[in-house]
Design a protein around this motif. Structure first.
Motif, PDB file in Angstrom:
ATOM      1  N   LEU A  65       0.830  -1.204   0.000  1.00 14.18           N
ATOM      2  CA  LEU A  65       0.000   0.000   0.000  1.00 14.18           C
ATOM      3  C   LEU A  65       0.867   1.259   0.000  1.00 14.18           C
ATOM      4  CD1 LEU A  65      -2.927  -0.715   2.512  1.00 14.18           C
ATOM      5  CD2 LEU A  65      -3.032  -0.632   0.018  1.00 14.18           C
ATOM      6  N   ALA A  66       1.937   1.227   0.797  1.00 15.08           N
ATOM      7  CA  ALA A  66       2.827   2.387   0.861  1.00 15.08           C
ATOM      8  C   ALA A  66       3.524   2.626  -0.474  1.00 15.08           C
ATOM      9  CB  ALA A  66       3.858   2.185   1.969  1.00 15.08           C
TER      10      ALA A  66
ATOM     11  N   ALA B 176       1.073   4.230  -2.814  1.00 15.94           N
ATOM     12  CA  ALA B 176       0.302   5.337  -2.249  1.00 15.94           C
ATOM     13  C   ALA B 176       0.296   6.568  -3.149  1.00 15.94           C
ATOM     14  CB  ALA B 176       0.849   5.695  -0.869  1.00 15.94           C
TER      15      ALA B 176
ATOM     16  N   SER C 266      -1.823   5.934  -6.193  1.00 10.36           N
ATOM     17  CA  SER C 266      -3.221   5.736  -5.804  1.00 10.36           C
ATOM     18  C   SER C 266      -3.892   7.052  -5.444  1.00 10.36           C
ATOM     19  CB  SER C 266      -3.299   4.764  -4.625  1.00 10.36           C
ATOM     20  OG  SER C 266      -2.764   3.508  -4.965  1.00 10.36           O
TER      21      SER C 266
ATOM     22  N   TRP D 130      -6.637   1.927   4.859  1.00 10.47           N
ATOM     23  CA  TRP D 130      -5.372   2.251   5.504  1.00 10.47           C
ATOM     24  C   TRP D 130      -5.491   2.153   7.037  1.00 10.47           C
ATOM     25  CZ3 TRP D 130      -0.329   2.986   4.836  1.00 10.47           C
ATOM     26  CH2 TRP D 130       0.169   3.124   3.537  1.00 10.47           C
TER      27      TRP D 130
END
Length: 309
Positions: free
Chosen positions: A64-65, A68, A71, A91
């Motif tokens: 996810l990081a 990020a 996104s 998150w």
């Protein structure tokens, strides 16, 4: 001389006992430090149990990081209120879940029972909120947007999860039933009865949608193969968890073991599954006509053959 020899023997015996006592104390201190300090990784459920929870959670957070920046840019350009809110909640729940996995030793640590119950309550409720939100949103249609859709989706989810938190809070902190502590199970059969009801409701909802997809009314559901796969996986997982809780309620040790397996799978892999099902397509760069693509895939799979009969 005889008295002197006896005195020397006493001193020698005492001197020999001192290192042994010191070593014993150091061993005890090291043991305590291992249990409550460096041994947090393998305490309570064992090292493999902890690693199977922590490693997938860390990897998903790192993913996810790494995505990020792209996104957030896609979210701002897309201006979809529901996707932005859902991504933010993802998150928050991912961080909560990683914290839950890292503090698993608190479940078996004296004096940490209340703190463990609180963090377990918020973590599981956050994940349930994502579950219900996904179901409520997708049943409205693919990529519905706007303030009205956001309010309706999160309103339904918030109401259901709020009732769930209220009931779990009463049973945990009011009646003293350790819903989130899996030791001394023989004295808490009421707990397993509550979990049976909880899993039965989830299994019923997923089962209804699963069989709806295989009926002549499947055209009423969103034309998304990924959604169908998600419902199938969650139906099987919750059915297995329901079976495990029913066995544990009757005192079967196999039920406790099976329940641990389903819990590990849920906390380790649910959030990545959710991302793949709901958000990954949205964040693809070359994806302007997703709705048509999903419709074509479902049509090729024979979902709309009934229209031609």
């Amino acid at each position: 001389m005889r008295g002197l020899k006896e005195a020397l023997k006493v001193v020698a015996v005492e001197a020999a006992e001192v290192p042994f006592s010191s070593s014993s104390n150091e061993s005890t201190a090291a043991s305590a430090g291992g249990n409550y300090g460096g041994g947090w990784l393998w305490k309570c459920h064992g090292i493999w149990h902890s690693l199977f929870l922590i490693i997938p959670s860390v990897l998903f957070l790192l993913y996810l990081a790494s995505q990020a920046k792209k996104s957030v840019s896609k979210l701002l350009n897309g201006r979809s209120h529901i996707i932005i809110a859902y991504y933010a909640f993802l998150w928050i729940v991912t961080l909560l879940n990683l914290l839950w996995c890292s503090l698993l030793a608190w479940e078996c640590t004296p004096g940490k029972e209340v703190a463990w119950s609180i963090i377990s309550l918020f973590t599981t409720s956050g994940m349930l909120f994502l579950e219900v939100s996904l179901m409520a949103f997708l049943l409205q249609g693919n990529y519905a947007s706007g303030q009205e859709a956001l309010t309706r989706t999160f309103g339904i989810s918030g109401l259901i999860v709020g009732i769930d938190i209220f009931l779990k809070g009463i049973y945990t902190f009011g009646f003293g039933i350790p819903l989130f502590i899996d030791n001394n199970e023989e004295s808490h059969r009421v707990k397993w009865g509550l979990w049976v009801v909880h899993k039965l409701l989830l299994t019923g909802v997923y089962g209804f949608i699963f069989f709806l997809y295989r009926s002549r009314w499947r055209e009423r559901l969103p034309a998304r193969p990924a959604f169908y796969n998600y419902v199938t996986i969650m139906f099987c997982l919750n059915a297995l968890a329901l079976f495990a809780c029913a066995l544990a309620a009757n005192g079967a040790g196999f039920g406790l073991w099976l329940n641990e397996i389903t819990t590990v799978c849920y906390h380790a892999f649910y959030l990545p599954l959710l991302y793949i099902t709901f958000l990954s397509d949205f964040f693809q760069e070359e994806d302007l006509n997703l709705e048509n693509v999903y419709y074509s895939e479902m049509k090729d799979a024979g979902f709309f053959d009934a229209d031609w009969e």
